[in-house]
Write a protein that holds these residues in place. Sequence first.
Motif, PDB file in Angstrom:
ATOM      1  N   THR A 184      62.889  62.240  20.589  1.00  0.00           N
ATOM      2  CA  THR A 184      62.662  61.788  18.902  1.00  0.00           C
ATOM      3  C   THR A 184      63.993  61.343  18.535  1.00  0.00           C
ATOM      4  OG1 THR A 184      60.647  63.221  18.771  1.00  0.00           O
ATOM      5  CG2 THR A 184      61.668  62.451  16.844  1.00  0.00           C
TER       6      THR A 184
ATOM      7  N   ASP B  23      64.776  57.532  17.579  1.00  0.00           N
ATOM      8  CA  ASP B  23      65.103  57.133  16.122  1.00  0.00           C
ATOM      9  C   ASP B  23      66.278  56.478  15.874  1.00  0.00           C
ATOM     10  OD1 ASP B  23      64.351  57.645  13.245  1.00  0.00           O
ATOM     11  OD2 ASP B  23      66.176  58.904  13.312  1.00  0.00           O
TER      12      ASP B  23
ATOM     13  N   ARG C 164      66.883  52.686  14.643  1.00  0.00           N
ATOM     14  CA  ARG C 164      67.396  52.269  13.371  1.00  0.00           C
ATOM     15  C   ARG C 164      68.736  51.417  13.580  1.00  0.00           C
ATOM     16  NH1 ARG C 164      65.835  55.194   9.087  1.00  0.00           N
ATOM     17  NH2 ARG C 164      64.503  56.934   9.653  1.00  0.00           N
TER      18      ARG C 164
ATOM     19  N   ARG D  30      55.873  54.391  14.089  1.00  0.00           N
ATOM     20  CA  ARG D  30      56.714  55.021  13.047  1.00  0.00           C
ATOM     21  C   ARG D  30      56.254  56.024  12.174  1.00  0.00           C
ATOM     22  NH1 ARG D  30      57.269  49.636  10.032  1.00  0.00           N
ATOM     23  NH2 ARG D  30      55.182  49.511  11.009  1.00  0.00           N
TER      24      ARG D  30
ATOM     25  N   LEU E 268      56.691  59.071  14.533  1.00  0.00           N
ATOM     26  CA  LEU E 268      57.988  59.517  14.447  1.00  0.00           C
ATOM     27  C   LEU E 268      58.579  60.063  13.308  1.00  0.00           C
ATOM     28  CD1 LEU E 268      60.802  59.214  15.884  1.00  0.00           C
ATOM     29  CD2 LEU E 268      61.169  56.794  14.930  1.00  0.00           C
ATOM     30  N   ALA E 269      58.189  59.666  12.082  1.00  0.00           N
ATOM     31  CA  ALA E 269      58.713  60.461  10.774  1.00  0.00           C
ATOM     32  C   ALA E 269      58.110  61.754  10.727  1.00  0.00           C
ATOM     33  CB  ALA E 269      58.322  59.282   9.656  1.00  0.00           C
TER      34      ALA E 269
ATOM     35  N   LEU F 252      60.084  63.936  13.173  1.00  0.00           N
ATOM     36  CA  LEU F 252      61.284  64.391  12.600  1.00  0.00           C
ATOM     37  C   LEU F 252      61.352  65.221  11.634  1.00  0.00           C
ATOM     38  CD1 LEU F 252      62.932  60.736  12.640  1.00  0.00           C
ATOM     39  CD2 LEU F 252      63.761  62.820  13.762  1.00  0.00           C
TER      40      LEU F 252
END
Length: 299
Positions: free
Chosen positions: A154, A158, A162, A200, A203-204, A207
């Motif tokens: 992860t 990320d 980014r 996404r 993923l958020a 995190l």
Amino acid sequence: MDDAAAARSGGSAQGLRERLGAELFARVAGPDGPAVRQRIHGRPGPRWFGPERPIRTVHGDAAMFVGGLRALLLQSLHPLAMAAVAAHSGFRSDPWGRLQRTSTFLAVTTFGTAEDAQAAVDRVRAVHARINGTTASGQSYRAADPHLLGWVHTAEVDSFLRAHQAFGAAPLDAAGCDGYLADTAHVASALGVLDPPRDRDELAARLRAYGPELAATAQARDTARFLLLHPPLPLAARPAYTALAGAAVSLLPRESRRLLGLPTVPLLEPAVVRPAGRAVVRLIRWAMAGPPPPEQQPG
């Protein structure tokens, strides 16, 4: 400028490009780099990912230099992951070797044949199966733990995404970003990650879920000092590396910077840090550009 002077200038620029590109490639790929590259791109057979897939766009761009640094800094904040790296990876005694192994794995799984990609995954899983230990606080860890593998994956994707969106030559659109995460989830699942994020939103959420497990350990802060202040590089390369490191730090969440004891200067980053990072990434991209590899049949 007359034709002869123009030719000399062009030849000088080409020579500089070739020398710089060769030096960078040797650092990243190691002494066997040319042979490995030929096998990755030249061996016929089906691939996990076709040439149109977002994973190829992201992993083939020089912005990965920024993303890789950010990933290492972010990953260090999980005490169990950091303990495993400190005890077993040799990142201090052989930092270039670790970089070369990681870059080769990424290249093989992204661009290589499906057979070679699976073999690379099998080798990593075999290494993970032998790594276990106990932290200074008495917590046990296993490198093959799916939850721990999930954090490493992860933080990595990320960071790569980014960095690409901020410094890449061709930032992805919304669908491309989700496509990248879907592509990397295929590799993560093969490595043993359970239900890796595929877009996404996932993923958020992942995190955020790992957030309470992160901590400012002495090992994490020591790693940040090593990566940012004492890299194993000649003095001539330090200014460019400093720009890359500043770009990586600028992409970290504010809380991650606080835990690592790193400064936050919001007004300085848009004016100095990000432009300097873009300039160095462009230089790396220029130096390492070459003829496109032969396209092979995707799987």
